[in-house]
Design a protein around this motif. Structure first.
Motif, PDB file in Angstrom:
ATOM      1  N   LEU A  30       0.802  -1.237   0.000  1.00 52.02           N
ATOM      2  CA  LEU A  30       0.000   0.000   0.000  1.00 52.02           C
ATOM      3  C   LEU A  30       0.830   1.280   0.000  1.00 52.02           C
ATOM      4  N   ASP A  31       1.772   1.377   0.912  1.00 52.71           N
ATOM      5  CA  ASP A  31       2.534   2.619   1.057  1.00 52.71           C
ATOM      6  C   ASP A  31       3.813   2.288   1.820  1.00 52.71           C
ATOM      7  N   ASP A  32       4.906   2.958   1.469  1.00 53.39           N
ATOM      8  CA  ASP A  32       6.188   2.661   2.100  1.00 53.39           C
ATOM      9  C   ASP A  32       6.185   2.963   3.594  1.00 53.39           C
ATOM     10  N   ASP A  33       5.627   4.099   3.927  1.00 53.70           N
ATOM     11  CA  ASP A  33       5.677   4.567   5.300  1.00 53.70           C
ATOM     12  C   ASP A  33       4.472   4.124   6.098  1.00 53.70           C
ATOM     13  N   PHE A  34       3.388   3.943   5.384  1.00 52.00           N
ATOM     14  CA  PHE A  34       2.121   3.765   6.060  1.00 52.00           C
ATOM     15  C   PHE A  34       1.507   2.508   5.496  1.00 52.00           C
ATOM     16  N   CYS A  35       2.129   1.369   5.807  1.00 50.09           N
ATOM     17  CA  CYS A  35       1.745   0.208   5.026  1.00 50.09           C
ATOM     18  C   CYS A  35       0.924  -0.781   5.808  1.00 50.09           C
ATOM     19  N   GLY A  36       0.245  -1.614   5.097  1.00 51.11           N
ATOM     20  CA  GLY A  36      -0.416  -2.777   5.649  1.00 51.11           C
ATOM     21  C   GLY A  36      -1.530  -2.473   6.625  1.00 51.11           C
ATOM     22  N   ASN A  37      -1.537  -3.261   7.648  1.00 53.18           N
ATOM     23  CA  ASN A  37      -2.600  -3.243   8.633  1.00 53.18           C
ATOM     24  C   ASN A  37      -2.858  -1.859   9.229  1.00 53.18           C
ATOM     25  N   LYS A  38      -1.800  -1.126   9.534  1.00 57.62           N
ATOM     26  CA  LYS A  38      -1.991   0.158  10.219  1.00 57.62           C
ATOM     27  C   LYS A  38      -2.510   1.243   9.267  1.00 57.62           C
ATOM     28  N   ALA A  39      -2.252   1.062   7.966  1.00 54.28           N
ATOM     29  CA  ALA A  39      -2.861   1.982   6.994  1.00 54.28           C
ATOM     30  C   ALA A  39      -4.376   1.820   7.032  1.00 54.28           C
TER      31      ALA A  39
END
Ligand SMILES: *Cc1c(COP(=O)(O)O)cnc(C)c1O
Length: 295
Positions: A30-39
């Motif tokens: 999803l995003d390098d900094d804000f990825c996966g479950n926490k996004a």
């Protein structure tokens, strides 16, 4: 600084493992900094303004994925981020690495000790691991993407699998989906996970199915067989999984293949790869010492 998450990056990819087919929902992309479950969990705050908030406070471990994501969120929102840790080992303090280093770079303010019970109305308090009702917003989005994919692929018999920490993601996903959601406790035992579900949903008929690991794995401890599972997955599928949750997830999945017979399985890859930056060297040191003592 602003973050637009492109959710179309989270495709469902087909792999073979344990001699059968799985689909992997690639939330890790999803995003390098804000990825996966926490996004997913913190999407509500990304997409909503909170005009009265200027500070976010949370607590948990010194290498938590949630801590890293909150530091990014706070930076983006121009909020102060205060994070409470029980204790911090002096080695990490002097040699910041992994999620901890990223959070410090994002101006996280560290407090050693317990988080206060009350704060002013300018403070957004986020429970450990992001276990709270705002998480529902992003998880509904995940559920809708799964429904669209199922319709496109014309899949009739499906079970969803994901490893749990607080169980928030699995629980809300089950609330939004008619397919059975199956999970495994990685942080506490089955009773802990059940209690977590009950906190969020009193109707047990709406709870995900919990599979019990045949062996007790203590969270973030090192187990050679878990590292081997991580390596096999990487070698056989080309996909890197995280070292805290996924190896336990896949191990228990492998012990319970019968539960999924006759069904397609969608495994949710919840990211967490930034944490591997600290877990992998720990494993490598452990395995090195092992070979040394052998020879
Ligand atoms: C936070 C996290 C989980 C656990 O999610 P819960 O909703 O707390 O069960 C699983 N995998 C990864 C990679 C995570 O970062």
């Amino acid at each position: 600084m602003s973050i637009e998450i492109d959710f179309s990056k989270s495709v469902a990819e087909k792999i073979n493992f344990f001699g059968r087919r799985f689909f992997i929902k690639r939330d890790d992309l999803l995003d390098d900094d804000f990825c996966g479950n926490k996004a997913r969990k913190f999407l509500y705050f990304l997409e909503h303004d909170s005009p009265n908030i200027d500070t976010v406070a949370s607590s948990g471990s010194s290498q938590s994925n949630a801590m890293h994501s909150l530091s990014v969120l706070a930076k983006m929102k121009n909020w102060k981020f205060i994070y409470y840790i029980d204790h911090l080992n002096s080695y990490l303090q002097q040699n910041p690495c992994g999620n901890f280093a990223h959070a410090i770079q994002n101006n996280m303010i560290l407090e050693i000790g317990e988080m206060p019970v009350t704060f002013g109305s300018n403070v957004l308090v986020v429970n450990e691991g992001g276990a709270q009702k705002e998480a529902k917003f992003g998880i509904e989005k995940l559920a809708n993407e799964i429904k669209d994919w199922v319709n496109e692929q014309k899949i009739e018999k499906l079970k969803i699998f994901l490893p749990s920490g607080t169980g928030t993601t699995a629980l809300y996903l089950q609330e939004f989906l008619d397919f059975e959601v199956v999970t495994v406790p990685c942080v506490g035992d089955c009773e802990y996970l059940k209690a977590q579900f009950l906190e969020l949903q009193s109707d047990e008929r709406l709870h995900p199915t919990i599979l019990k690991p045949s062996k007790k794995y203590h969270f973030a401890n090192l187990y050679t067989e878990l590292f081997e599972t991580y390596q096999s997955l990487l070698r056989e599928t080309g996909i890197e999984f995280d070292l805290l949750y996924d190896p336990v997830g896949w191990t228990v999945l492998g012990e319970n293949l019968g539960h999924f017979e006759g069904f397609e399985v969608l495994y949710i890859h919840q990211g967490g790869l930034k944490g591997n930056a600290t877990m992998k060297p720990r494993y490598e040191r452990k395995l090195e010492n092992k070979t040394k003592t052998k020879s």
